[in-house]
Design an enzyme around this catalytic site. Structure first.
Site, PDB file in Angstrom:
ATOM      1  N   THR A 160       6.717  -1.599   3.428  1.00  0.00           N
ATOM      2  CA  THR A 160       6.420  -0.895   4.339  1.00  0.00           C
ATOM      3  C   THR A 160       7.423   0.145   4.929  1.00  0.00           C
ATOM      4  OG1 THR A 160       6.718  -2.664   6.171  1.00  0.00           O
ATOM      5  CG2 THR A 160       4.423  -2.127   5.239  1.00  0.00           C
ATOM      6  N   ASP A 161       7.121   1.454   5.435  1.00  0.00           N
ATOM      7  CA  ASP A 161       8.056   2.354   5.727  1.00  0.00           C
ATOM      8  C   ASP A 161       8.470   2.269   7.253  1.00  0.00           C
ATOM      9  OD1 ASP A 161       7.974   3.548   3.285  1.00  0.00           O
ATOM     10  OD2 ASP A 161       6.349   4.875   3.746  1.00  0.00           O
ATOM     11  N   LYS A 162       9.458   3.189   7.631  1.00  0.00           N
ATOM     12  CA  LYS A 162       9.925   2.886   8.887  1.00  0.00           C
ATOM     13  C   LYS A 162       9.005   3.131  10.150  1.00  0.00           C
ATOM     14  CE  LYS A 162      13.140   5.498  12.060  1.00  0.00           C
ATOM     15  NZ  LYS A 162      14.277   6.371  12.024  1.00  0.00           N
TER      16      LYS A 162
END
Length: 561
Positions: free
Chosen positions: A178-180
């Site tokens: 998952t991204d930021k």
């Protein structure tokens, strides 16, 4: 004389070259040697070969003995595993290959006792706020979910002190990256842990911050890889229903839609509900803002004029008179948006739009750096669902769930944005199907704020686990705990940030007013708008966009969740 063994035949067949004119050897008689042969002193050898050696037909291959028929594979594999274990033990015991950590006084810490490690699947959930994504970064100052997790494993005794400094030593792997700022109600990591302690999960959770939780730890097979063996993934996206409202009148996108309705009658749906909402909003602005019709029209024209001076703050940081007027109008509009309740008809249109994604399609337009002919652009979406509306802190929301086999970078956010634009502009649902063709279409990506990973699914691998009498990897047993965690640490943060920052209003407001500069590198040769596909028929869309398809596309990471 005895008949040659099958193993001897195989050896001879692999060492004697055969030519078409090669003379065949005399067959060895099955009867005992004659007296004349014995009298002459001739010797008969057991390693003589018969004519079966020279046969190369398929039938002879079926009947010929193979090494696998007599070799003890289990014994050989056991010896190989024992040798590997001895090598690992040697590396562990040799002081010259191991640098012991130092305590606070600089004294080397003695090696810990060796304890058995087991391959496990760890089911986790987390709120991504304040973290730079899931994956561990080289810079220790960058906060990541994996760094906090692995530190907690070591402090709880699930990872030995010797392996605490290197995540690779435990065979760490995550099911979805998952991204930021992106959250996950459920995710899976696989690694080797020391799980002798019955309370190990409670000890790990005690070392973790409240926004990261371990739901369960389950034994798996040694070959288990949580990413490769994941059958599919379920994502959730939270969306305020005011996002379905049509573009604001007299904006660039609104004018484009009106133009297309005139040029191509019958292509775009009429939107009486949306038109009435903006008429009522204008009345509210005139009443609460104490504006005249002429003054409001002048303000709107000034906002659309690039040459006009529309500064909201002066050089000293004080708000200008125009800034005060603009703030008043936005506050009234936002108040009306928060009170908006989507109609059943409008919500059903969105559900139908989301259903267009189900099945196997080419999603090259829903990511970056993917060509239409790239096989990895084809993805399978198992199902989509849109919940009934619910109100949180005065704003109405819907929950969208997408169950897919795998996803590409930005794919979900672009899928959401495209479906919402279909509803907002009155486009036919077939416009989504046009995105699956070779036509290059520019689709914006919806805000990351509403996106979260619901959980990975292991349908196929769970059958293997059950055969081995292991528990399946299933998040259903933690549903109650996960729902409480989502409401407290994920949903509430999403609602609060949207209420404070007006994220979705800002995104769709940018789309409505977006215009290309004359010298913009992305401007089209024929002068059409970048979102022209929203109003044009599919034939026009294909014609105008084919020229934009790149000849060579850059590679993008597959399965980027």
């Amino acid at each position: 004389m005895s008949e040659p063994s099958s193993n001897q035949n195989e050896l001879a067949s692999s060492t004697v070259p055969v030519e078409e004119n090669h003379p065949q050897a005399e067959p060895i008689a099955s009867e005992p040697a004659s007296n004349s042969t014995a009298a002459s002193g001739a010797l008969a050898y057991d390693d003589q070969v018969d004519d079966s050696v020279y046969k190369r037909d398929q039938k002879s291959k079926w009947t010929r003995a193979r090494k696998a028929d007599w070799r003890d594979d289990d014994n050989k594999r056991s010896k190989r595993d024992d040798a590997a274990e001895r090598r690992r033990k040697k590396v562990y015991e040799e002081n010259d290959t191991y640098t012991p950590p130092l305590d606070e006084n600089g004294i080397p810490v003695p090696k810990s006792d060796r304890r058995p490690k087991r391959k496990v699947a760890v089911m986790i959930g987390y709120c991504g706020t304040g973290y730079n994504g899931m994956q561990l970064q080289n810079d220790p100052k960058i906060p990541t979910i994996e760094r906090d997790l692995y530190t907690a494993f070591a402090e709880a005794g699930a990872v030995s002190p010797e392996n605490a400094g290197d995540i690779k030593k435990s065979g760490f792997m995550r099911a979805a990256r998952t991204d930021k700022g992106v959250h996950a109600a459920g995710n899976v990591i696989s690694l080797k842990l020391i799980i002798e302690d019955a309370d190990i999960m409670e000890k790990i959770n005690a070392k973790l911050p409240d926004q990261i939780r371990v739901w369960g730890i389950q034994r798996v097979t040694k070959s288990f890889d949580c990413r490769k063996m994941c059958s599919s993934r379920v994502y959730e996206y939270l969306l305020p229903t005011y996002s379905f409202l049509p573009p604001k009148p007299k904006t660039v996108l609104s004018d484009l839609i009106l133009k297309k309705r005139t040029e191509e009658p019958g292509v775009l749906r009429e939107d009486k509900e949306g038109d009435d909402w903006w008429i009522e909003t204008r009345k509210a602005i005139l009443a609460e803002g104490d504006f005249t019709e002429e003054a409001l029209d002048e303000i709107q024209a000034r906002l659309q004029d690039d040459s006009a001076s529309n500064k909201t703050y002066d050089e000293d940081g004080h708000i200008t008179e125009f800034g005060k007027i603009q703030r008043t109008i936005k506050n009234i509009e936002n108040k009306r948006r928060r009170a908006y309740n989507v109609s059943t008809e409008r919500l059903e249109s969105f559900r139908e739009a989301m259903k267009q994604y189900e099945g196997t399609h080419n999603f090259h337009n829903f990511t970056i750096g993917k060509a239409f002919k790239d096989p990895s652009s084809n993805r399978f979406m198992k199902s989509t669902s849109v919940s009934d509306p619910f109100v949180i802190e005065g704003t109405e929301w819907v929950s969208i769930k997408i169950h897919g086999q795998s996803f590409m970078l930005h794919q979900i956010r672009k899928m959401i944005a495209m479906a919402v634009l279909i509803v907002r502009t009155g486009c036919p649902l077939t416009r989504i199907s046009d995105c699956f063709t070779s036509t290059k279409i520019n689709i914006p990506k919806a805000p990351a704020l509403g996106l979260l990973l619901e959980n990975p699914v292991y349908e196929a691998y769970n059958q293997t686990l059950q055969k081995l009498e292991y528990d399946p990897i299933d998040f259903d047993k933690y549903e109650s705990e996960m729902d409480k965690f989502k409401m407290k640490y994920i949903y509430d943060k999403i609602y609060a940030e949207e209420s404070k920052e007006n994220v979705f209003y800002g995104f769709f407001g940018f789309i409505d007013t977006f215009k290309l500069a004359k010298n913009d590198e992305d401007s089209r040769p024929d002068g059409t708008h970048i979102f022209d596909f929203l109003g044009a028929s599919s034939t026009v869309s294909s014609t105008t966009a084919k020229e934009e398809t790149p000849s060579v596309a850059a590679k993008a990471t597959d399965n980027a969740d």
